[in-house]
Design a protein around this motif. Structure first.
Motif, PDB file in Angstrom:
ATOM      1  N   LEU A 111       3.553  -4.452  11.165  1.00 19.62           N
ATOM      2  CA  LEU A 111       3.905  -4.111   9.784  1.00 19.62           C
ATOM      3  C   LEU A 111       3.420  -5.219   8.864  1.00 19.62           C
ATOM      4  O   LEU A 111       3.828  -6.374   9.015  1.00 19.62           O
ATOM      5  CB  LEU A 111       5.419  -3.967   9.634  1.00 19.62           C
ATOM      6  CG  LEU A 111       6.159  -3.087  10.653  1.00 19.62           C
ATOM      7  CD1 LEU A 111       7.632  -2.990  10.273  1.00 19.62           C
ATOM      8  CD2 LEU A 111       5.548  -1.698  10.733  1.00 19.62           C
ATOM      9  N   ARG A 112       2.551  -4.881   7.936  1.00 13.97           N
ATOM     10  CA  ARG A 112       2.048  -5.872   6.985  1.00 13.97           C
ATOM     11  C   ARG A 112       2.326  -5.405   5.559  1.00 13.97           C
ATOM     12  O   ARG A 112       1.644  -4.537   5.036  1.00 13.97           O
ATOM     13  CB  ARG A 112       0.547  -6.102   7.208  1.00 13.97           C
ATOM     14  CG  ARG A 112       0.279  -6.697   8.584  1.00 13.97           C
ATOM     15  CD  ARG A 112      -1.137  -7.172   8.797  1.00 13.97           C
ATOM     16  NE  ARG A 112      -1.169  -8.021   9.990  1.00 13.97           N
ATOM     17  CZ  ARG A 112      -2.249  -8.616  10.478  1.00 13.97           C
ATOM     18  NH1 ARG A 112      -3.404  -8.463   9.871  1.00 13.97           N
ATOM     19  NH2 ARG A 112      -2.173  -9.369  11.547  1.00 13.97           N
ATOM     20  N   SER A 272       3.949 -10.809   8.391  1.00 15.03           N
ATOM     21  CA  SER A 272       3.815  -9.622   9.227  1.00 15.03           C
ATOM     22  C   SER A 272       4.821  -9.661  10.359  1.00 15.03           C
ATOM     23  O   SER A 272       5.320 -10.724  10.747  1.00 15.03           O
ATOM     24  CB  SER A 272       2.393  -9.483   9.769  1.00 15.03           C
ATOM     25  OG  SER A 272       2.203 -10.258  10.925  1.00 15.03           O
ATOM     26  N   ALA A 273       5.123  -8.464  10.840  1.00 14.49           N
ATOM     27  CA  ALA A 273       6.007  -8.302  11.991  1.00 14.49           C
ATOM     28  C   ALA A 273       5.262  -7.463  13.007  1.00 14.49           C
ATOM     29  O   ALA A 273       4.682  -6.441  12.659  1.00 14.49           O
ATOM     30  CB  ALA A 273       7.294  -7.593  11.574  1.00 14.49           C
ATOM     31  N   SER A 274       5.253  -7.901  14.257  1.00 16.71           N
ATOM     32  CA  SER A 274       4.650  -7.110  15.325  1.00 16.71           C
ATOM     33  C   SER A 274       5.754  -6.726  16.279  1.00 16.71           C
ATOM     34  O   SER A 274       6.360  -7.588  16.920  1.00 16.71           O
ATOM     35  CB  SER A 274       3.583  -7.927  16.050  1.00 16.71           C
ATOM     36  OG  SER A 274       2.620  -8.392  15.122  1.00 16.71           O
ATOM     37  N   LEU A 275       6.025  -5.436  16.343  1.00 12.15           N
ATOM     38  CA  LEU A 275       7.220  -4.959  17.039  1.00 12.15           C
ATOM     39  C   LEU A 275       6.859  -4.077  18.224  1.00 12.15           C
ATOM     40  O   LEU A 275       5.807  -3.433  18.235  1.00 12.15           O
ATOM     41  CB  LEU A 275       8.107  -4.170  16.063  1.00 12.15           C
ATOM     42  CG  LEU A 275       8.448  -4.897  14.754  1.00 12.15           C
ATOM     43  CD1 LEU A 275       9.163  -3.947  13.795  1.00 12.15           C
ATOM     44  CD2 LEU A 275       9.293  -6.127  15.020  1.00 12.15           C
ATOM     45  N   SER A 276       7.773  -4.034  19.193  1.00  8.07           N
ATOM     46  CA  SER A 276       7.464  -3.264  20.388  1.00  8.07           C
ATOM     47  C   SER A 276       8.085  -1.879  20.394  1.00  8.07           C
ATOM     48  O   SER A 276       7.665  -1.032  21.153  1.00  8.07           O
ATOM     49  CB  SER A 276       7.888  -4.032  21.636  1.00  8.07           C
ATOM     50  OG  SER A 276       9.225  -4.439  21.519  1.00  8.07           O
ATOM     51  N   TYR A 286       6.518 -12.645  14.765  1.00 10.03           N
ATOM     52  CA  TYR A 286       6.424 -12.690  13.305  1.00 10.03           C
ATOM     53  C   TYR A 286       5.432 -13.762  12.906  1.00 10.03           C
ATOM     54  O   TYR A 286       5.563 -14.922  13.321  1.00 10.03           O
ATOM     55  CB  TYR A 286       7.813 -12.963  12.722  1.00 10.03           C
ATOM     56  CG  TYR A 286       8.802 -11.891  13.137  1.00 10.03           C
ATOM     57  CD1 TYR A 286       9.008 -10.765  12.345  1.00 10.03           C
ATOM     58  CD2 TYR A 286       9.471 -11.962  14.356  1.00 10.03           C
ATOM     59  CE1 TYR A 286       9.874  -9.754  12.741  1.00 10.03           C
ATOM     60  CE2 TYR A 286      10.337 -10.952  14.770  1.00 10.03           C
ATOM     61  CZ  TYR A 286      10.534  -9.850  13.953  1.00 10.03           C
ATOM     62  OH  TYR A 286      11.385  -8.836  14.354  1.00 10.03           O
ATOM     63  N   GLU A 287       4.447 -13.381  12.138  1.00  9.10           N
ATOM     64  CA  GLU A 287       3.397 -14.353  11.794  1.00  9.10           C
ATOM     65  C   GLU A 287       2.805 -14.033  10.427  1.00  9.10           C
ATOM     66  O   GLU A 287       2.778 -12.883   9.999  1.00  9.10           O
ATOM     67  CB  GLU A 287       2.281 -14.329  12.847  1.00  9.10           C
ATOM     68  CG  GLU A 287       1.651 -12.962  12.989  1.00  9.10           C
ATOM     69  CD  GLU A 287       0.371 -12.912  13.820  1.00  9.10           C
ATOM     70  OE1 GLU A 287      -0.396 -13.882  13.798  1.00  9.10           O
ATOM     71  OE2 GLU A 287       0.128 -11.876  14.460  1.00  9.10           O
ATOM     72  N   PRO A 288       2.310 -15.060   9.740  1.00  6.01           N
ATOM     73  CA  PRO A 288       1.611 -14.821   8.478  1.00  6.01           C
ATOM     74  C   PRO A 288       0.344 -14.016   8.763  1.00  6.01           C
ATOM     75  O   PRO A 288      -0.246 -14.150   9.834  1.00  6.01           O
ATOM     76  CB  PRO A 288       1.235 -16.220   7.997  1.00  6.01           C
ATOM     77  CG  PRO A 288       1.948 -17.186   8.870  1.00  6.01           C
ATOM     78  CD  PRO A 288       2.333 -16.474  10.117  1.00  6.01           C
ATOM     79  N   SER A 289      -0.073 -13.195   7.806  1.00  3.49           N
ATOM     80  CA  SER A 289      -1.292 -12.407   8.000  1.00  3.49           C
ATOM     81  C   SER A 289      -2.558 -13.239   7.857  1.00  3.49           C
ATOM     82  O   SER A 289      -3.600 -12.884   8.372  1.00  3.49           O
ATOM     83  CB  SER A 289      -1.338 -11.233   7.021  1.00  3.49           C
ATOM     84  OG  SER A 289      -0.282 -10.345   7.265  1.00  3.49           O
ATOM     85  N   GLY A 290      -2.467 -14.346   7.139  1.00  3.26           N
ATOM     86  CA  GLY A 290      -3.656 -15.189   6.954  1.00  3.26           C
ATOM     87  C   GLY A 290      -3.919 -16.017   8.207  1.00  3.26           C
ATOM     88  O   GLY A 290      -3.205 -15.920   9.198  1.00  3.26           O
ATOM     89  N   GLY A 291      -4.944 -16.825   8.187  1.00  4.48           N
ATOM     90  CA  GLY A 291      -5.296 -17.580   9.384  1.00  4.48           C
ATOM     91  C   GLY A 291      -4.844 -19.030   9.331  1.00  4.48           C
ATOM     92  O   GLY A 291      -3.927 -19.389   8.583  1.00  4.48           O
ATOM     93  N   LEU A 309       8.274 -15.786   4.564  1.00  4.24           N
ATOM     94  CA  LEU A 309       8.585 -14.352   4.541  1.00  4.24           C
ATOM     95  C   LEU A 309       8.529 -13.749   5.952  1.00  4.24           C
ATOM     96  O   LEU A 309       9.261 -12.798   6.253  1.00  4.24           O
ATOM     97  CB  LEU A 309       7.624 -13.598   3.607  1.00  4.24           C
ATOM     98  CG  LEU A 309       7.777 -13.895   2.107  1.00  4.24           C
ATOM     99  CD1 LEU A 309       6.675 -13.183   1.315  1.00  4.24           C
ATOM    100  CD2 LEU A 309       9.152 -13.467   1.584  1.00  4.24           C
ATOM    101  N   SER A 310       7.677 -14.315   6.813  1.00  6.33           N
ATOM    102  CA  SER A 310       7.632 -13.843   8.211  1.00  6.33           C
ATOM    103  C   SER A 310       8.953 -14.163   8.904  1.00  6.33           C
ATOM    104  O   SER A 310       9.485 -13.357   9.677  1.00  6.33           O
ATOM    105  CB  SER A 310       6.473 -14.493   8.977  1.00  6.33           C
ATOM    106  OG  SER A 310       5.229 -14.150   8.405  1.00  6.33           O
ATOM    107  N   MET A 311       9.471 -15.352   8.629  1.00  8.56           N
ATOM    108  CA  MET A 311      10.786 -15.726   9.152  1.00  8.56           C
ATOM    109  C   MET A 311      11.846 -14.750   8.605  1.00  8.56           C
ATOM    110  O   MET A 311      12.748 -14.316   9.329  1.00  8.56           O
ATOM    111  CB  MET A 311      11.077 -17.182   8.745  1.00  8.56           C
ATOM    112  CG  MET A 311      12.372 -17.761   9.217  1.00  8.56           C
ATOM    113  SD  MET A 311      13.725 -17.364   8.127  1.00  8.56           S
ATOM    114  CE  MET A 311      13.312 -18.326   6.660  1.00  8.56           C
ATOM    115  N   GLY A 312      11.701 -14.368   7.342  1.00  9.10           N
ATOM    116  CA  GLY A 312      12.622 -13.384   6.750  1.00  9.10           C
ATOM    117  C   GLY A 312      12.547 -12.036   7.467  1.00  9.10           C
ATOM    118  O   GLY A 312      13.561 -11.375   7.693  1.00  9.10           O
TER     119      GLY A 312
END
Ligand code: IPM
Ligand code: MG
Length: 368
Positions: A111-112, A272-276, A286-291, A309-312
């Motif tokens: 989710l981005r 972003s959130a990457s969920l299963s 949970y990670e920032p979308s940038g590099g 916000l990723s932590m959020g």
């Protein structure tokens, strides 16, 4: 599953480049929300990416993976940098750490959220007149299928000619599960879902589109539209306000979300959130979308907001600490409204308060 209702185990993987410095701010903000909202986190800091290679000989060291398995969620920074670019592709931080983590934990739903705050309209490269008041898009990117993982994958000689080969493959079940995540997300927002594909050329996209249409029957309240990916790339800069939720396959989503990020004003704003298991899941990365932004690493000028916000999002999706998650989002909006700007967001406008990484963290903590 969180062990104790009020204590969550987090594997903290700061990684490389700006990762450690923006992570530090996210953890300081987390300290502040914990004491305010009365829950706790147990954090295990681990090496990953280039830091994993340098300290443990591998981008994803066994002890890091073990810590992630023992955790309720992973808070990830960013990986990669010029130092490790000459390694074989499979050993490099990006392919050697991030992709195996996504696959290992079946983090198929990425989710981005692409939010252009009204105060940041000037920072967007899109003409102000096209985005009055900003906009709010959610991109749902399929994350464990498509060309990233499809077999065969090959680079070498075949029949007297050097070839490079990737495989774009999707199973119907993989499309169905990401479709449901996207429809659910749209249901919770403005009930409009745009599925992005290349059905005029690709067989995998024709199947994708058929599945989206079939799942749509389960969500009569959501309006489903389809768009070709080349057109979607153009529409994102021409009229981003037309989108509510977008759903797309892995590679298209990779490309479109970088575009979406910059259209929002800066790569440094997008979590972003990457969920299963869709948005109902506990486990997530949970990670920032940038590099990792190696060019500005270590200078204390990187924007920590995407990490914060990723932590959020971690608090929202894994911990179900909704009030705390809302507080993080609100605090970020407040500091932006108050004029705080890291270099990536600054436009030189009157009233801007220029801050570095720590200064932005301080402002957000104060706004809590
Ligand atoms: C992203 C990144 C990754 C991806 C890279 C670092 C492998 O660009 O999360 O968007 O391509 O998925
Ligand atoms: Mg990307």
């Amino acid at each position: 599953m969180p062990t104790d209702m009020n204590t969550y185990k987090i594997a903290v993987l700061a990684g490389d480049g700006i990762g450690p410095e923006v992570m530090e701010e996210a953890l300081r903000v987390l300290d502040a929300v914990e004491s305010k909202f009365g829950f706790k986190t147990e954090r295990t800091e681990c090496f990953v990416g280039g830091a994993g290679i340098d300290n443990c000989g591998k981008a994803l060291p066994a002890e890091t993976l073990a810590a992630c398995e023992a955790a309720d969620a992973i808070l990830f920074g960013s990986v990669g940098g010029p130092k490790w670019d000459s390694l074989p592709p499979d050993e490099r931080p990006e392919r050697g750490a991030l992709l195996p983590l996504r696959k290992h934990f079946s983090l198929f739903a990425n989710l981005r959220p692409g939010i252009c705050l009204p105060e940041l309209v000037d920072a967007s490269p899109v003409k102000n007149a096209l985005i009055p008041g900003g906009f709010d898009i959610l991109c749902v990117r399929e994350l464990t299928g498509g060309m990233y993982f499809g077999e065969p994958k090959f680079y070498g000689e075949r029949d007297g000619e050097v070839i490079g080969l990737d495989t774009l493959i999707y199973k119907k079940s993989e499309v169905e599960r990401i479709a449901r995540v996207a429809f659910e997300a749209a249901r919770g927002r403005n009930k409009r879902l745009c599925s992005v594909d290349k059905a005029n050329v690709l067989a995998s996209s024709v199947m994708w589109r058929d599945v989206m249409n079939a799942i749509a029957a389960e969500y009569p309240d959501v309006e489903l539209t389809h768009m070709y990916v080349d057109n979607a790339a153009m529409q994102l800069v021409r009229n981003p306000k037309q989108f509510d939720v977008m759903v797309t396959e892995n590679t298209f989503g990779d490309i479109l979300t970088d575009e979406m990020a910059i259209v929002c004003g800066s790569l440094g704003m997008l979590p972003s959130a990457s969920l299963s298991h869709g948005s109902g899941t506990f486990f997530g990365l949970y990670e920032p979308s940038g590099g990792s932004a190696p060019d500005i690493a270590g200078k204390g000028i990187a924007n920590p907001i995407a990490q914060i916000l990723s932590m959020g999002m971690l608090l929202r999706y894994t911990c179900k600490e909704t009030a705390a998650a809302d507080a993080v989002d609100t605090a970020v909006r407040k500091v932006i409204a108050a004029g705080y700007r890291t270099g990536d967001l600054a436009t030189g406008a009157e009233g801007e308060i220029r801050v570095g990484t720590r200064g932005m963290g301080d402002a957000i903590i104060a706004a809590l």
